[in-house]
Scaffold this motif. Sequence first.
Motif, PDB file in Angstrom:
ATOM      1  N   ASN A   1      -1.872  14.720   2.502  1.00  0.00           N
ATOM      2  CA  ASN A   1      -1.892  13.736   3.585  1.00  0.00           C
ATOM      3  C   ASN A   1      -2.525  12.428   3.134  1.00  0.00           C
ATOM      4  OD1 ASN A   1      -0.687  15.565   5.294  1.00  0.00           O
ATOM      5  ND2 ASN A   1      -2.619  16.255   6.192  1.00  0.00           N
ATOM      6  N   SER A   2      -3.560  12.538   2.299  1.00  0.00           N
ATOM      7  CA  SER A   2      -4.199  11.333   1.776  1.00  0.00           C
ATOM      8  C   SER A   2      -3.229  10.526   0.918  1.00  0.00           C
ATOM      9  CB  SER A   2      -5.441  11.718   0.960  1.00  0.00           C
ATOM     10  OG  SER A   2      -6.041  10.588   0.370  1.00  0.00           O
ATOM     11  N   LEU A   3      -2.387  11.226   0.155  1.00  0.00           N
ATOM     12  CA  LEU A   3      -1.375  10.537  -0.651  1.00  0.00           C
ATOM     13  C   LEU A   3      -0.399   9.783   0.238  1.00  0.00           C
ATOM     14  CD1 LEU A   3       0.279  10.083  -3.316  1.00  0.00           C
ATOM     15  CD2 LEU A   3       1.468  12.207  -2.741  1.00  0.00           C
ATOM     16  N   PHE A   4       0.092  10.437   1.283  1.00  0.00           N
ATOM     17  CA  PHE A   4       1.066   9.791   2.162  1.00  0.00           C
ATOM     18  C   PHE A   4       0.450   8.620   2.914  1.00  0.00           C
ATOM     19  CE2 PHE A   4       3.009  14.156   2.035  1.00  0.00           C
ATOM     20  CZ  PHE A   4       4.075  13.784   1.243  1.00  0.00           C
ATOM     21  N   ASN A   5      -0.830   8.711   3.250  1.00  0.00           N
ATOM     22  CA  ASN A   5      -1.494   7.614   3.958  1.00  0.00           C
ATOM     23  C   ASN A   5      -1.526   6.339   3.125  1.00  0.00           C
ATOM     24  OD1 ASN A   5      -2.112   8.747   6.457  1.00  0.00           O
ATOM     25  ND2 ASN A   5      -3.894   9.807   5.639  1.00  0.00           N
ATOM     26  N   ARG A   6      -1.479   6.477   1.809  1.00  0.00           N
ATOM     27  CA  ARG A   6      -1.498   5.294   0.945  1.00  0.00           C
ATOM     28  C   ARG A   6      -0.145   4.595   0.899  1.00  0.00           C
ATOM     29  NH1 ARG A   6      -4.471   8.764  -2.622  1.00  0.00           N
ATOM     30  NH2 ARG A   6      -2.685   8.947  -4.022  1.00  0.00           N
ATOM     31  N   TYR A   7       0.909   5.289   1.284  1.00  0.00           N
ATOM     32  CA  TYR A   7       2.252   4.725   1.166  1.00  0.00           C
ATOM     33  C   TYR A   7       2.937   4.507   2.513  1.00  0.00           C
ATOM     34  CZ  TYR A   7       2.084   5.713  -3.834  1.00  0.00           C
ATOM     35  OH  TYR A   7       1.738   5.724  -5.157  1.00  0.00           O
ATOM     36  N   ILE A   8       2.475   5.168   3.566  1.00  0.00           N
ATOM     37  CA  ILE A   8       3.180   5.144   4.842  1.00  0.00           C
ATOM     38  C   ILE A   8       2.380   4.340   5.854  1.00  0.00           C
ATOM     39  CG2 ILE A   8       4.090   6.531   6.724  1.00  0.00           C
ATOM     40  CD1 ILE A   8       4.513   8.787   4.751  1.00  0.00           C
ATOM     41  N   ASN A   9       3.062   3.440   6.529  1.00  0.00           N
ATOM     42  CA  ASN A   9       2.453   2.601   7.557  1.00  0.00           C
ATOM     43  C   ASN A   9       2.711   3.231   8.917  1.00  0.00           C
ATOM     44  OD1 ASN A   9       1.693   0.582   9.357  1.00  0.00           O
ATOM     45  ND2 ASN A   9       2.444  -1.064   8.050  1.00  0.00           N
ATOM     46  N   PHE A  10       1.654   3.347   9.753  1.00  0.00           N
ATOM     47  CA  PHE A  10       1.820   4.010  11.036  1.00  0.00           C
ATOM     48  C   PHE A  10       2.718   3.229  11.992  1.00  0.00           C
ATOM     49  CE2 PHE A  10      -1.670   1.137  11.797  1.00  0.00           C
ATOM     50  CZ  PHE A  10      -1.505   0.737  13.107  1.00  0.00           C
ATOM     51  N   ARG A  11       3.068   1.959  11.662  1.00  0.00           N
ATOM     52  CA  ARG A  11       3.987   1.189  12.498  1.00  0.00           C
ATOM     53  C   ARG A  11       5.441   1.358  12.066  1.00  0.00           C
ATOM     54  NH1 ARG A  11       0.114  -3.292  11.755  1.00  0.00           N
ATOM     55  NH2 ARG A  11      -1.273  -3.368  13.544  1.00  0.00           N
ATOM     56  N   SER A  12       5.687   2.165  11.068  1.00  0.00           N
ATOM     57  CA  SER A  12       7.037   2.287  10.520  1.00  0.00           C
ATOM     58  C   SER A  12       7.965   2.997  11.504  1.00  0.00           C
ATOM     59  CB  SER A  12       7.000   3.077   9.206  1.00  0.00           C
ATOM     60  OG  SER A  12       6.154   2.472   8.268  1.00  0.00           O
ATOM     61  N   ASN A  13       9.254   2.580  11.488  1.00  0.00           N
ATOM     62  CA  ASN A  13      10.254   3.357  12.192  1.00  0.00           C
ATOM     63  C   ASN A  13      10.662   4.522  11.304  1.00  0.00           C
ATOM     64  OD1 ASN A  13      12.226   2.376  10.327  1.00  0.00           O
ATOM     65  ND2 ASN A  13      12.367   0.510  11.533  1.00  0.00           N
ATOM     66  N   LEU A  14      11.606   5.343  11.775  1.00  0.00           N
ATOM     67  CA  LEU A  14      11.921   6.568  11.050  1.00  0.00           C
ATOM     68  C   LEU A  14      12.531   6.304   9.681  1.00  0.00           C
ATOM     69  CD1 LEU A  14      13.287   8.871  13.885  1.00  0.00           C
ATOM     70  CD2 LEU A  14      11.026   8.849  12.840  1.00  0.00           C
ATOM     71  N   VAL A  15      13.427   5.326   9.599  1.00  0.00           N
ATOM     72  CA  VAL A  15      14.042   5.027   8.301  1.00  0.00           C
ATOM     73  C   VAL A  15      12.998   4.505   7.322  1.00  0.00           C
ATOM     74  CG1 VAL A  15      15.710   3.560   7.126  1.00  0.00           C
ATOM     75  CG2 VAL A  15      16.321   4.627   9.284  1.00  0.00           C
ATOM     76  N   GLU A  16      12.158   3.593   7.777  1.00  0.00           N
ATOM     77  CA  GLU A  16      11.094   3.091   6.916  1.00  0.00           C
ATOM     78  C   GLU A  16      10.129   4.203   6.545  1.00  0.00           C
ATOM     79  OE1 GLU A  16      10.361  -1.541   8.080  1.00  0.00           O
ATOM     80  OE2 GLU A  16       9.676  -0.041   9.499  1.00  0.00           O
ATOM     81  N   PHE A  17       9.853   5.079   7.519  1.00  0.00           N
ATOM     82  CA  PHE A  17       8.940   6.190   7.262  1.00  0.00           C
ATOM     83  C   PHE A  17       9.436   7.059   6.113  1.00  0.00           C
ATOM     84  CE2 PHE A  17       7.818  10.622   7.849  1.00  0.00           C
ATOM     85  CZ  PHE A  17       6.435  10.565   7.960  1.00  0.00           C
ATOM     86  N   PHE A  18      10.700   7.455   6.183  1.00  0.00           N
ATOM     87  CA  PHE A  18      11.219   8.321   5.132  1.00  0.00           C
ATOM     88  C   PHE A  18      11.503   7.552   3.848  1.00  0.00           C
ATOM     89  CE2 PHE A  18      11.814  11.368   8.526  1.00  0.00           C
ATOM     90  CZ  PHE A  18      11.447  12.536   7.880  1.00  0.00           C
TER      91      PHE A  18
END
Length: 552
Positions: free
Chosen positions: A352-369
């Motif tokens: 989860n810590s790894l994903f937190n460095r790359y994923i923005n909580f404002r992202s939509n689903l396409v940006e998220f993936f």
Amino acid sequence: MSVEISLGMTEYYIPHCELKPTLEQSFKTLDEGVKFYRIYAESSGFHIRLGSEKKSKDGTIIWKYVYCSREGEKNALVEVGDSSDVVKIKKRRVSKRSNCRDRIVFMFCSQKGYIVKLFEERHSHPLVSDDFKRFLKVNRNLDDVHKNFILNCARANISPMRCYRLFKEGVGSYSDVDCTGADFKNYARDLRAYIHGVDAQMVIALSRRNYAAFGDVVSFDSTYSLNMYNMIFAPFTGKDNHGKCVCFGASLLSDEDNESYSWVFEKFLKCMGNSPGMIITDQDPEMKVAIEQSFPDSRHRLCMWHIMIKVPEKAPRMLSKDDSFMKRLSDAVWELPMSGLCRTTLISESSNSLFNRYINFRSNLVEFFMHFDIAIDAQRHAYDLKESLDESTVPITKTLLEIEKHAASIYTSEMFKKVQEEIVASCFKCSVAGINHCDSGLLYDVDDGSKITHTVTYNKEDDIVKLKALFQCGDMDGSTSTPCKMMMFEQFYGSRAPSEIHVHPPILVKTKGSGSRLISKKEARKRNENKPLRMCSNCHKLSDHDARNCPA
């Protein structure tokens, strides 16, 4: 520069520019005419805005108006709605509108193309000076270089403003960027708006290769707020052959109930083809039921960290601080094949810590993936670096045993360190206390140096070795002998209790604030008022007394 002209009470500003439109000037296409006027505005110090147009029956534009961007008036601040009781207050903003009359009108001519029929060069406002012309919208060019840079930064989860500052460092200065941070933000906004509402349909994620290689033990845990929909992010995580976290797949949930978990596990099973040998989770009862239904062939174990947190509440204080006891408890709970790979959901927290460095909580689903794939790519890149390091280095052995040399040739550097510790400990700390015969082969009683007896069973026919550690010191039935108990106490305190006492402990000291103190009547009355009322068995009323001191 511009020339200021005063006509009566009105002041006008006329640009001083060599490249200026003239009446009856012709252009082959309308785009050429608008482009020429835009260049004129750029050099003069104002920006243009496309205005109204008139078309013929066949769709050809026969009239086109182009204005100065400061044409018109500011909209009213207050608007009254359909009902007289509804009043809409607009946000107060600075307006650039000043009723500027500057404009150009193009008319279509079948022989010449588009000709200038009207050109008004007078402005009702001062024009922008040369030092600030670069901030005009007409001078801000967001070309393909900027757009590709913004897209690449978006894939790496870099915000538009950080992207803008990074671009500035690459070109030298802010004046060389040719646009502003707002332009970067607007383009990123348009990127999100492009797939708004259809992003869920565009999502596909698979990670079968990692699962096929390292899917014997899986840790499943959830985290929150990693996309604009505040959905629950729950990845399936394991350990690779370097002891690092590896992601097998992930899910986005709207709830943490049995139905949601069952759906996730069924989709995971369908995607991967087989259930994991063992799955580790936290103490979620809904998750437990879902695992029993979806993974009936898997061993489900709770996180050892959560179990150890509960031990001090259940076990005596001395045992809860005994590292040897904790280790034996862990071995007893996790006496399963492959269980040494992962015993806690800590590997999920690391993931989860790894994903937190790359994923923005404002992202939509396409940006998220998209960011999820980048995180997985970074994870695989780190794995390749480890593999490359193992190919170019030779581990250093500590013994002359062939088993250590063989381990050095088949294990990765990280795993070999752990195996090497076991081999060295078996050579210098363990000893065979006894050998017995049984139906399945030979039984070796092995002492590991910490007074814990291990039973090793060796089957000659199948050439299989099994190890079992006794949970308690003493007999197999779990009874603890007094000498063993005393030995544990001695290890805890670091010395043996003396038979003769020459130094006595000090008498209990009573300090100034110790013991009970006398309270005032006011404080006693306040305490009594705050006490809850109770039912008196004598008078059967709720009061602050009972049957023993009932006034009735």
